[in-house]
Design a protein around this motif. Structure first.
Motif, mmCIF file in Angstrom:
data_model
loop_
_atom_site.group_PDB
_atom_site.id
_atom_site.type_symbol
_atom_site.label_atom_id
_atom_site.label_comp_id
_atom_site.label_asym_id
_atom_site.label_seq_id
_atom_site.Cartn_x
_atom_site.Cartn_y
_atom_site.Cartn_z
ATOM 1 N N ALA A 295 44.421 4.883 -16.622
ATOM 2 C CA ALA A 295 45.463 4.621 -15.631
ATOM 3 C C ALA A 295 45.869 5.924 -14.972
ATOM 4 O O ALA A 295 45.904 6.965 -15.632
ATOM 5 N N PRO A 296 46.171 5.899 -13.678
ATOM 6 C CA PRO A 296 46.697 7.103 -13.049
ATOM 7 C C PRO A 296 48.107 7.370 -13.559
ATOM 8 O O PRO A 296 48.815 6.437 -13.933
ATOM 9 N N GLN A 297 48.494 8.614 -13.587
ATOM 10 C CA GLN A 297 49.842 8.975 -14.002
ATOM 11 C C GLN A 297 50.799 8.689 -12.855
ATOM 12 O O GLN A 297 50.601 9.196 -11.753
ATOM 13 N N PRO A 298 51.809 7.860 -13.038
ATOM 14 C CA PRO A 298 52.770 7.602 -11.965
ATOM 15 C C PRO A 298 53.437 8.905 -11.525
ATOM 16 O O PRO A 298 53.731 9.775 -12.356
ATOM 17 N N ALA A 299 53.654 9.049 -10.225
ATOM 18 C CA ALA A 299 54.286 10.259 -9.692
ATOM 19 C C ALA A 299 55.175 9.878 -8.521
ATOM 20 O O ALA A 299 54.906 8.904 -7.815
ATOM 21 N N ALA A 300 56.224 10.647 -8.314
ATOM 22 C CA ALA A 300 57.120 10.417 -7.186
ATOM 23 C C ALA A 300 56.372 10.682 -5.889
ATOM 24 O O ALA A 300 55.452 11.496 -5.845
ATOM 25 N N LEU B 174 60.571 9.345 -12.461
ATOM 26 C CA LEU B 174 59.629 10.121 -11.659
ATOM 27 C C LEU B 174 60.368 11.209 -10.908
ATOM 28 O O LEU B 174 61.312 10.954 -10.190
ATOM 29 N N ARG B 175 59.890 12.444 -11.059
ATOM 30 C CA ARG B 175 60.553 13.595 -10.419
ATOM 31 C C ARG B 175 59.610 14.422 -9.556
ATOM 32 O O ARG B 175 60.041 15.066 -8.649
ATOM 33 N N GLU B 176 58.345 14.442 -9.873
ATOM 34 C CA GLU B 176 57.392 15.304 -9.175
ATOM 35 C C GLU B 176 56.665 14.523 -8.081
ATOM 36 O O GLU B 176 56.319 13.362 -8.274
ATOM 37 N N PRO B 177 56.392 15.151 -6.935
ATOM 38 C CA PRO B 177 55.626 14.477 -5.887
ATOM 39 C C PRO B 177 54.204 14.170 -6.350
ATOM 40 O O PRO B 177 53.660 14.879 -7.182
ATOM 41 N N VAL C 169 51.163 2.412 -19.894
ATOM 42 C CA VAL C 169 51.687 3.579 -19.188
ATOM 43 C C VAL C 169 53.177 3.639 -19.493
ATOM 44 O O VAL C 169 53.897 2.671 -19.239
ATOM 45 N N PRO C 170 53.655 4.754 -20.046
ATOM 46 C CA PRO C 170 55.075 4.829 -20.391
ATOM 47 C C PRO C 170 55.970 4.755 -19.154
ATOM 48 O O PRO C 170 55.582 5.187 -18.067
ATOM 49 N N VAL C 171 57.141 4.183 -19.334
ATOM 50 C CA VAL C 171 58.129 4.145 -18.270
ATOM 51 C C VAL C 171 58.898 5.452 -18.312
ATOM 52 O O VAL C 171 59.475 5.808 -19.345
ATOM 53 N N PRO D 146 51.018 -0.456 1.140
ATOM 54 C CA PRO D 146 51.034 0.191 -0.183
ATOM 55 C C PRO D 146 50.030 1.338 -0.262
ATOM 56 O O PRO D 146 48.975 1.318 0.377
ATOM 57 N N LEU D 147 50.382 2.331 -1.031
ATOM 58 C CA LEU D 147 49.483 3.415 -1.389
ATOM 59 C C LEU D 147 48.959 3.056 -2.773
ATOM 60 O O LEU D 147 49.710 3.069 -3.743
ATOM 61 N N VAL D 148 47.698 2.688 -2.862
ATOM 62 C CA VAL D 148 47.112 2.212 -4.109
ATOM 63 C C VAL D 148 46.275 3.331 -4.711
ATOM 64 O O VAL D 148 45.381 3.866 -4.057
ATOM 65 N N ILE D 149 46.581 3.691 -5.938
ATOM 66 C CA ILE D 149 45.838 4.726 -6.657
ATOM 67 C C ILE D 149 45.049 4.026 -7.755
ATOM 68 O O ILE D 149 45.632 3.357 -8.603
ATOM 69 N N GLU D 150 43.746 4.169 -7.722
ATOM 70 C CA GLU D 150 42.889 3.469 -8.678
ATOM 71 C C GLU D 150 42.433 4.405 -9.788
ATOM 72 O O GLU D 150 42.418 5.619 -9.626
ATOM 73 N N ALA D 151 42.057 3.816 -10.909
ATOM 74 C CA ALA D 151 41.517 4.543 -12.055
ATOM 75 C C ALA D 151 40.398 3.701 -12.654
ATOM 76 O O ALA D 151 40.308 2.501 -12.404
#
Length: 70
Positions: free
Chosen positions: A32-37, A62-65, A57-59, A22-27
């Motif tokens: 919370a980190p903004q989910p991104a593609a 995801l479109r942007e890398p 975090v809203p559902v 997994p690629l884990v992004i912490e905040a």
């Protein structure tokens, strides 16, 4: 930051024999980190409502890398 529910996503991914690590992004707590593609991702998962910190975090589709570094 990974809390109760978010950490479960990472644990499940680590245990899945057919997924990469997994690629884990912490905040910081309360944020919370903004989910991104991510084009290299097999799956993207995040907790919509992290009850241990009260962060929501809203559902969204995801479109942007992702623009993060590991």
């Amino acid at each position: 930051m990974l809390r109760e529910f978010s950490s479960k996503f990472a644990s499940c991914t680590r245990a899945a024999p057919f997924l990469g690590d997994p690629l884990v992004i912490e905040a910081a707590p309360g944020d919370a980190p903004q989910p991104a593609a991510d084009p290299g991702a097999d799956a993207i998962a995040w907790a919509h409502n992290e009850t241990s910190t009260g962060v929501m975090v809203p559902v969204t589709r995801l479109r942007e890398p992702a623009t993060h570094s590991c």
